[in-house]
Every structure is written in C-alpha cells, then in structure tokens.
Motif scaffolding. Structure first.
Motif, mmCIF file in Angstrom:
data_model
loop_
_atom_site.group_PDB
_atom_site.id
_atom_site.type_symbol
_atom_site.label_atom_id
_atom_site.label_comp_id
_atom_site.label_asym_id
_atom_site.label_seq_id
_atom_site.Cartn_x
_atom_site.Cartn_y
_atom_site.Cartn_z
ATOM 1 N N LEU A 124 0.816 -1.214 0.000
ATOM 2 C CA LEU A 124 0.000 0.000 0.000
ATOM 3 C C LEU A 124 0.850 1.265 0.000
ATOM 4 C CD1 LEU A 124 -2.796 -1.126 2.483
ATOM 5 C CD2 LEU A 124 -2.950 -0.914 0.004
ATOM 6 N N SER A 125 2.001 1.218 0.648
ATOM 7 C CA SER A 125 2.909 2.372 0.622
ATOM 8 C C SER A 125 3.431 2.611 -0.790
ATOM 9 C CB SER A 125 4.073 2.150 1.589
ATOM 10 O OG SER A 125 3.598 2.065 2.920
ATOM 11 N N ALA A 126 3.700 1.502 -1.499
ATOM 12 C CA ALA A 126 4.160 1.629 -2.884
ATOM 13 C C ALA A 126 3.053 2.207 -3.767
ATOM 14 C CB ALA A 126 4.602 0.270 -3.416
ATOM 15 N N ILE A 127 1.793 1.814 -3.496
ATOM 16 C CA ILE A 127 0.671 2.363 -4.270
ATOM 17 C C ILE A 127 0.539 3.860 -4.013
ATOM 18 C CG2 ILE A 127 -1.851 2.341 -4.496
ATOM 19 C CD1 ILE A 127 -1.740 -0.677 -3.960
ATOM 20 N N ALA A 128 0.711 4.276 -2.746
ATOM 21 C CA ALA A 128 0.630 5.699 -2.409
ATOM 22 C C ALA A 128 1.744 6.481 -3.099
ATOM 23 C CB ALA A 128 0.711 5.879 -0.899
ATOM 24 N N SER A 129 2.905 5.847 -3.256
ATOM 25 C CA SER A 129 4.044 6.522 -3.896
ATOM 26 C C SER A 129 4.040 6.341 -5.412
ATOM 27 C CB SER A 129 5.358 5.978 -3.320
ATOM 28 O OG SER A 129 5.397 6.168 -1.916
ATOM 29 N N ASN A 130 3.007 5.675 -5.944
ATOM 30 C CA ASN A 130 2.870 5.437 -7.388
ATOM 31 C C ASN A 130 4.041 4.611 -7.930
ATOM 32 O OD1 ASN A 130 1.562 5.546 -9.826
ATOM 33 N ND2 ASN A 130 2.249 7.616 -10.370
ATOM 34 N N LYS A 131 4.363 3.535 -7.136
ATOM 35 C CA LYS A 131 5.447 2.640 -7.548
ATOM 36 C C LYS A 131 4.891 1.235 -7.776
ATOM 37 C CE LYS A 131 9.029 5.015 -4.829
ATOM 38 N NZ LYS A 131 9.998 4.844 -3.723
ATOM 39 N N LYS A 132 5.338 0.603 -8.841
ATOM 40 C CA LYS A 132 4.932 -0.783 -9.110
ATOM 41 C C LYS A 132 5.617 -1.716 -8.108
ATOM 42 C CE LYS A 132 6.245 -0.463 -13.409
ATOM 43 N NZ LYS A 132 6.525 -0.794 -14.819
ATOM 44 N N ILE A 133 4.879 -2.730 -7.657
ATOM 45 C CA ILE A 133 5.404 -3.661 -6.661
ATOM 46 C C ILE A 133 4.753 -5.025 -6.854
ATOM 47 C CG2 ILE A 133 3.656 -3.006 -4.945
ATOM 48 C CD1 ILE A 133 5.814 -3.505 -2.781
ATOM 49 N N GLY A 134 5.551 -6.085 -6.719
ATOM 50 C CA GLY A 134 5.040 -7.439 -6.882
ATOM 51 C C GLY A 134 4.456 -7.645 -8.260
ATOM 52 N N VAL A 135 3.233 -8.163 -8.311
ATOM 53 C CA VAL A 135 2.558 -8.390 -9.591
ATOM 54 C C VAL A 135 1.663 -7.218 -9.972
ATOM 55 C CG1 VAL A 135 2.587 -10.896 -9.268
ATOM 56 C CG2 VAL A 135 0.612 -9.570 -8.461
ATOM 57 N N ILE A 136 1.687 -6.149 -9.187
ATOM 58 C CA ILE A 136 0.857 -4.975 -9.481
ATOM 59 C C ILE A 136 1.582 -4.111 -10.517
ATOM 60 C CG2 ILE A 136 -0.224 -2.914 -8.522
ATOM 61 C CD1 ILE A 136 -0.530 -4.362 -5.895
ATOM 62 N N ASP A 137 1.068 -4.124 -11.742
ATOM 63 C CA ASP A 137 1.671 -3.325 -12.800
ATOM 64 C C ASP A 137 1.050 -1.929 -12.811
ATOM 65 O OD1 ASP A 137 -0.855 -3.801 -13.779
ATOM 66 O OD2 ASP A 137 -0.196 -5.219 -15.320
ATOM 67 N N GLN A 138 1.356 -1.152 -13.840
ATOM 68 C CA GLN A 138 0.905 0.243 -13.863
ATOM 69 C C GLN A 138 -0.608 0.357 -13.952
ATOM 70 O OE1 GLN A 138 3.084 2.840 -13.461
ATOM 71 N NE2 GLN A 138 1.182 4.031 -13.198
ATOM 72 N N SER A 139 -1.257 -0.512 -14.738
ATOM 73 C CA SER A 139 -2.723 -0.444 -14.860
ATOM 74 C C SER A 139 -3.402 -0.753 -13.526
ATOM 75 C CB SER A 139 -3.205 -1.413 -15.941
ATOM 76 O OG SER A 139 -2.858 -2.751 -15.601
ATOM 77 N N LEU A 140 -2.913 -1.762 -12.834
ATOM 78 C CA LEU A 140 -3.478 -2.097 -11.518
ATOM 79 C C LEU A 140 -3.155 -1.010 -10.500
ATOM 80 C CD1 LEU A 140 -2.675 -5.934 -11.322
ATOM 81 C CD2 LEU A 140 -4.935 -4.880 -11.579
ATOM 82 N N LEU A 141 -1.987 -0.398 -10.669
ATOM 83 C CA LEU A 141 -1.592 0.679 -9.758
ATOM 84 C C LEU A 141 -2.527 1.880 -9.910
ATOM 85 C CD1 LEU A 141 0.524 1.620 -7.700
ATOM 86 C CD2 LEU A 141 1.906 2.455 -9.597
#
Length: 420
Positions: A124-141
């Motif tokens: 969730l911290s990566a999502i807040a910082s607009n960073k891709k993490i794990g299997v979450i790519d840009q569209s999912l982000l």
C-alpha cells in the motif's frame, strides 16, 4: 514503519498476487476501480490467512489454559528460588517440559501473520508513492489509486498532508473522519476481545499475577493500536480491523463451545447443556458428549461447576456414563435427594457475636456445675464423718426394732425415783 516493512519485502510478491486474484473476482461484480473491489480483496486476504492459522490458534488456546493452570506452581518456584535466578529459570524450564507447555505458543498467531501485515503495508505504501510492486503493474496501480472506501483512498493515512491526499483524489476531512472511525473500531474490537477472555474464559479459582498482567494488557493494547493506527494506510486499517473482528468471533465461538474449566463460561455452557438434556432426555451432539465424557473421567478431581452439573443430572434421575451419554438411574436420584436433605438439616452458621455469647454462657454453666459439684462433695464428706462417729454396737436393724416398739431414738431420759 517503512523500514520494518521493507524487511518483509520477500513476501510482497505472494501477498500482491493473492490481492490481484481476489480483485479480478470482485472487480467483475463491483467494477475494477471501486473501493468495494479492492477493499473486499483485502478482507478476503485476511480470511484466507486466518483460516490457514486455525491450527496455531488451537495451540494458542491450549497454551493459554496451560499457563493459567501452571501459575500457582510457577509462583511457588519463584518464591522458593527467589535469590537464585539461574535455578529459578532451570526449574521453570523443567516445569514447561514436564507439562508440555510452550509460553510462546500464545503469541504464535500474531507472530505468524506479522509478515503478511507488513508486506501489505509495503504494498500500500508503494501504491501511495505510485510505484509498481510485486505483480501490481501500472494499470493495476492506477486502479488502486482511484479506489476509495467511503471517500478515503486505500493508500491515504490520518497524518498525511492535504497536498498528498489531494494527489490521491480525496479531501483531508474525508480521510481523517474515515480513518478515525476505523481506528476507534479497531481499538474497541481489541478491547472487547481481551475483555471477554478475562471476564468469561478464565478460571476464577486461580488468583495469580498472570491475571493482573492480562488485565493490564486489556487496557494497554487498544491504546497501542490507536497510536499506531494514525500511521496506517486505510487499506492496512481494513486489514487490521478485519483480523480483529475475526479474532473476536473465533474466540466467542471457542468460549461458547469449549470454555476453560472453572470459568464463568463453563458454568453457562453446562447450564445450557443441562437444559438440553432436560428437554430431550439425552446428550445431543458429539462435542457435548465429549464434554460429558471429560467430566466423568475426572472423577473426584471435578471442579464445583462440574459437580453441580453431575448433581443436576442426578436430580433428573440420570447418571452420566464414560462414553458421554446419560442413562436413567433411580440410585442417582435417591442420592441427590438424600444429599439435599442432609444439607437442609445442617445447622445455620452462627455469627461471631453469637459464638462469643454461646461460649460465655457455656463457661457460666461450667462454673455453676463446678460449684454445685464441690458442695455435693463436701456434704458427702460430712455424712461419712458422722457415720464414723456413731457407736459400733448400734445397727440399722436395732434402730428399726426400737422404732417398732415405740421407743424414741437417741439417749433415754432417766425415770423419776417415785416411779421406780
């Protein structure tokens, strides 16, 4: 918090993969960019983790009960080896080994889910910082950043600035209201979980320092969660609130179905069981039969609540068997009635003032009897001395003959000379 979360970055890939799989399912129902899709994905992650942790939860229950039972022995060891800490530790470890108790087992569920908690925080911290993490790519982000729960973004925190919240497409007021409500609910659920454990599922006959420690934790833990909660993203609050509610429900089920012996919960459970047996005339359900079986196997080691249950069965004319069933028994009913009659015939317990008054009256009676006894003994002694002083020639028979001839007893007066 970010530094601690980075230590569990190795597990962020499986956590993000599980969330994405649940998101695909809920996205097809509520829409991929909605807070319901992402929020329910986090809730489902919690449920999946807690189901996997059920065996550890069972160990936690057993360990907690064993620790409660061992508290008197542990206290005795501490008092005995007060000046020898090494010997005290050795005796403690020996006691744990003999009873098969692991003090860390009570913390296993929390320790086991901690990596998932910090991994989710990292995601969730990566999502807040607009960073891709794990299997979450840009569209999912982008989809996760658009998701709001009651107006609060998943990655927003209570302490975030207005600029950061606006970048996530929300207002600071909405974020703080939602996060404050969730923090209060999270702390309240933690408090209620600990409270029902202390008030219902603790052996009331065991009074040890362990009870005081648990009582302190009941008030300390909610405060800790409240302080930490202001730094949790909304998604993490959803996770922690869900796991607290799950723990509360799981514990409530255990308390109702398998309470601690000697606790208030056991008294209520056996009361319900006795009512069920009264209605149906038998023990219904495998779990209930196992409960009766354990009580029967204890024999004279039953606690007061279990003895009350057995007596209740006897009053109904029933006797518990070793296999957990009950059968008709006239002997049990007669014994129960005889025991009740014997208890009714017992005298009432006197108060302290009544006992003191009775003791004083008994002492006065003893003094009077002693005085009368001494008088009687003196009279007997005087009579014996008078008997000894009588002439030996006189006897009881002579005196009786004199009485018959009309002569007076005692010395005779001499006749007048003119009458000779």
């Amino acid at each position: 918090m970010d530094t601690i979360a980075s230590l569990f970055s190795f597990i962020t890939w499986p956590v993000s993969w599980v969330i994405v799989q649940f998101h695909k399912m809920y996205g097809a129902i509520f829409g991929p960019d909605t807070g319901w899709a992402w929020g329910l994905s986090i809730v489902s992650l919690v449920v999946l983790i807690r189901i996997c942790l059920i065996p550890l939860f069972v160990k936690q229950i057993k360990s907690t009960r064993n620790m409660q039972v061992l508290q008197p022995k542990m206290k005795a060891i501490q008092e005995r080896y007060k000046s020898d800490k090494q010997r005290q530790s050795e005796e403690m470890m020996k006691l744990y080994k003999e009873t098969g108790t692991n003090p860390l087992s009570s913390c296993l569920p929390i320790l086991a889910q901690s990596p998932f908690f910090f991994a989710l925080y990292h995601v969730l911290s990566a999502i807040a910082s607009n960073k891709k993490i794990g299997v979450i790519d840009q569209s999912l982000l982008d989809s996760a950043r658009q998701a709001h729960i009651f107006g609060a973004p998943l990655a927003a925190k209570f302490m975030d600035s207005a600029e950061k919240v606006q970048a996530l497409g929300a207002s600071l007021t909405d974020v703080r209201v939602v996060t404050a409500i969730m923090i209060v609910m999270m702390s309240a659920s933690q408090f209620f979980t600990q409270r029902q454990l202390m008030t219902k599922n603790v052996d009331l006959t065991v009074k040890t320092p362990y009870m005081q420690q648990q009582k302190m934790l009941m008030y300390i833990f909610p405060v800790i969660f409240a302080v930490m909660g202001i730094n949790f993203p909304v998604g993490v609050l959803v996770y922690w609130l869900t796991t607290n509610v799950w723990t509360m429900g799981q514990q409530m089920y255990v308390i109702n179905q398998n309470p601690t012996p000697g606790s208030k919960a056991q008294d209520q459970y056996l009361g319900r069981l006795l009512k069920s047996v009264t209605t149906h005339g038998e023990v219904r359900g495998k779990t209930r039969r196992n409960t009766v079986k354990r009580i029967v196997s204890k024999g004279p080691d039953r606690n007061d609540i279990e003895r009350k249950f057995i007596t209740g069965l006897a009053k109904l004319g029933l006797a518990a068997q070793e296999d957990g069933t009950v059968i008709k028994s006239d002997t049990a009913a007669a014994e129960a009635e005889g025991g009740a009659a014997q208890r009714r015939q017992q005298p009432k317990r006197q108060t302290k003032s009544q006992r003191q008054t009775g003791t004083a009256q008994a002492g006065a009676k003893d003094a009077d009897s002693g005085e009368s006894g001494s008088k009687t003994s003196l009279q007997k002694r005087d009579a014996a001395q008078d008997e000894k002083s009588k002439p030996a020639g006189k006897s009881a028979s002579g005196s009786s003959r004199q009485a018959k001839s009309g002569q007076r007893k005692g010395p005779q007066r001499p006749k007048h000379p003119s009458k000779k």
